[in-house]
Motif scaffolding. Structure first.
Motif, PDB file in Angstrom:
ATOM      1  N   GLY A  55      66.746  39.149  66.343  1.00 41.09           N
ATOM      2  CA  GLY A  55      66.867  39.597  67.731  1.00 41.09           C
ATOM      3  C   GLY A  55      67.385  41.012  67.845  1.00 41.09           C
ATOM      4  N   ASN A  56      67.884  41.576  66.721  1.00 39.10           N
ATOM      5  CA  ASN A  56      68.458  42.920  66.717  1.00 39.10           C
ATOM      6  C   ASN A  56      67.605  43.861  65.878  1.00 39.10           C
ATOM      7  OD1 ASN A  56      70.806  41.978  68.151  1.00 39.10           O
ATOM      8  ND2 ASN A  56      71.562  41.161  66.208  1.00 39.10           N
ATOM      9  N   PHE A  57      67.741  45.168  66.145  1.00 39.27           N
ATOM     10  CA  PHE A  57      67.044  46.181  65.355  1.00 39.27           C
ATOM     11  C   PHE A  57      68.050  47.198  64.839  1.00 39.27           C
ATOM     12  CE2 PHE A  57      63.573  44.486  67.845  1.00 39.27           C
ATOM     13  CZ  PHE A  57      62.510  44.498  66.942  1.00 39.27           C
ATOM     14  N   ALA A  58      68.213  47.239  63.540  1.00 39.86           N
ATOM     15  CA  ALA A  58      69.056  48.231  62.874  1.00 39.86           C
ATOM     16  C   ALA A  58      68.506  48.423  61.478  1.00 39.86           C
ATOM     17  CB  ALA A  58      70.510  47.775  62.821  1.00 39.86           C
ATOM     18  N   GLY A 105      70.771  52.862  66.439  1.00 32.96           N
ATOM     19  CA  GLY A 105      70.361  53.970  65.600  1.00 32.96           C
ATOM     20  C   GLY A 105      68.877  53.963  65.291  1.00 32.96           C
ATOM     21  N   GLY A 106      68.560  53.897  63.990  1.00 35.18           N
ATOM     22  CA  GLY A 106      67.165  53.920  63.561  1.00 35.18           C
ATOM     23  C   GLY A 106      66.337  52.793  64.123  1.00 35.18           C
ATOM     24  N   GLY A 107      66.980  51.664  64.429  1.00 38.32           N
ATOM     25  CA  GLY A 107      66.261  50.561  65.066  1.00 38.32           C
ATOM     26  C   GLY A 107      65.790  50.936  66.456  1.00 38.32           C
ATOM     27  N   PHE A 108      66.639  51.642  67.208  1.00 38.47           N
ATOM     28  CA  PHE A 108      66.277  52.134  68.535  1.00 38.47           C
ATOM     29  C   PHE A 108      65.166  53.174  68.409  1.00 38.47           C
ATOM     30  CE2 PHE A 108      68.267  54.332  72.559  1.00 38.47           C
ATOM     31  CZ  PHE A 108      67.094  54.122  73.252  1.00 38.47           C
ATOM     32  N   GLU A 109      65.290  54.068  67.423  1.00 39.87           N
ATOM     33  CA  GLU A 109      64.272  55.096  67.229  1.00 39.87           C
ATOM     34  C   GLU A 109      62.904  54.474  66.955  1.00 39.87           C
ATOM     35  OE1 GLU A 109      65.951  58.986  65.400  1.00 39.87           O
ATOM     36  OE2 GLU A 109      66.928  57.352  64.293  1.00 39.87           O
ATOM     37  N   LEU A 110      62.870  53.404  66.179  1.00 36.23           N
ATOM     38  CA  LEU A 110      61.606  52.719  65.897  1.00 36.23           C
ATOM     39  C   LEU A 110      60.984  52.160  67.170  1.00 36.23           C
ATOM     40  CD1 LEU A 110      59.482  51.481  64.012  1.00 36.23           C
ATOM     41  CD2 LEU A 110      61.068  49.559  63.640  1.00 36.23           C
TER      42      LEU A 110
END
Length: 262
Positions: A55-58, A105-110
């Motif tokens: 459920g999270n992106f990191a 971070g990078g999860g948001f950027e993706l």
């Protein structure tokens, strides 16, 4: 274990960020993402859907996995992610991402590489890098600014302020929001709509929008006629136009059209 897995379910491609006990995102995040995106390119899917098993992106559950390796590693790591982000943006099909929890971070950027972003109302997105003396390097700053404008991007990047569900939609970061218990249903309905739509038209429209975003109205004007050349000679274009014309001549609403993606 790889951080990402690609699965094909008929016309739908699913890009899954793994996050179980056996396979936590980490240093293989860029290479695993790149391999999964290449599988998507090689397939005959008509829409790509990014989801997270947790459920999270990191990029890592333990920041030490990345941060302890120094600047040179981080620079290459971010450059690899950015290369995959650009590949996703250049896919000839629509793309959807779903966020239930936190994108860090990078999860948001993706997530910012995807055409549609569906978020749960309680979801949170944040770029924390500047607040700890770093810098988002995987394309997130410029893509966030493209969506929200210079002033708001400055606020969210420099102050590392979190952005929550419905607010993300109001700001134009996300395209859809859903009550926490309905995220999967809302996302799946959108994905299925896109998977059965006019795939070739979607691809050309995405190219036109991307050209405008990078080169402005003039650049988009130059390629618009070229992009549209022959569109009515395709199966979907010819059949869709014929159905629409027949309905208009009868003063009836245009019915739902069944597209083949060809």
């Amino acid at each position: 274990m790889s951080s990402f897995r690609f699965e094909q379910h008929g016309a739908v491609g699913k890009l899954i960020l793994l996050g179980d006990a056996d396979s936590e995102p980490g240093s293989d995040f860029p290479s695993s993402l790149r391999a999964a995106v290449r599988q998507a390119y090689a397939s005959d899917i008509r829409v790509l859907h990014l989801v997270s098993a947790s459920g999270n992106f990191a990029v890592a559950d333990d920041l030490g996995t990345i941060g302890d390796k120094g600047s040179k590693f981080l620079e290459a790591f971010a450059a690899d992610i950015l290369a995959s982000v650009r590949l996703i943006e250049e896919l000839p099909i629509p793309t959807v991402a779903s966020l239930a929890g936190m994108a860090l971070g990078g999860g948001f950027e993706l997530l910012l590489a995807f055409d549609f972003l569906v978020v749960a109302e309680s979801a949170m997105l944040v770029l924390p890098e500047v607040s700890v003396g770093g810098l988002p390097m995987a394309g997130g700053v410029q893509r966030l600014a493209d969506r929200v404008g210079k002033a708001r991007a400055t606020r969210f990047v420099l102050l590392s302020e979190p952005i929550f569900g419905k607010v993300a939609v109001d700001l134009g970061i996300a395209t859809h929001s859903a009550p926490d218990g309905e995220l999967e249903q809302v996302s799946d309905e959108l994905v299925q709509h896109l998977a059965t739509g006019p795939t070739l038209s979607y691809g050309k429209a995405r190219t036109l929008i991307r050209t405008w975003a990078t080169g402005g109205v003039s650049a988009a004007d130059i390629i618009s006629t070229q992009l549209g050349a022959g569109i009515l000679d395709t199966k979907d274009g010819a059949e869709g136009m014929a159905i629409a014309v027949a309905a208009v001549r009868k003063h009836e609403p245009i019915p739902k059209i069944q597209f083949s993606g060809k």
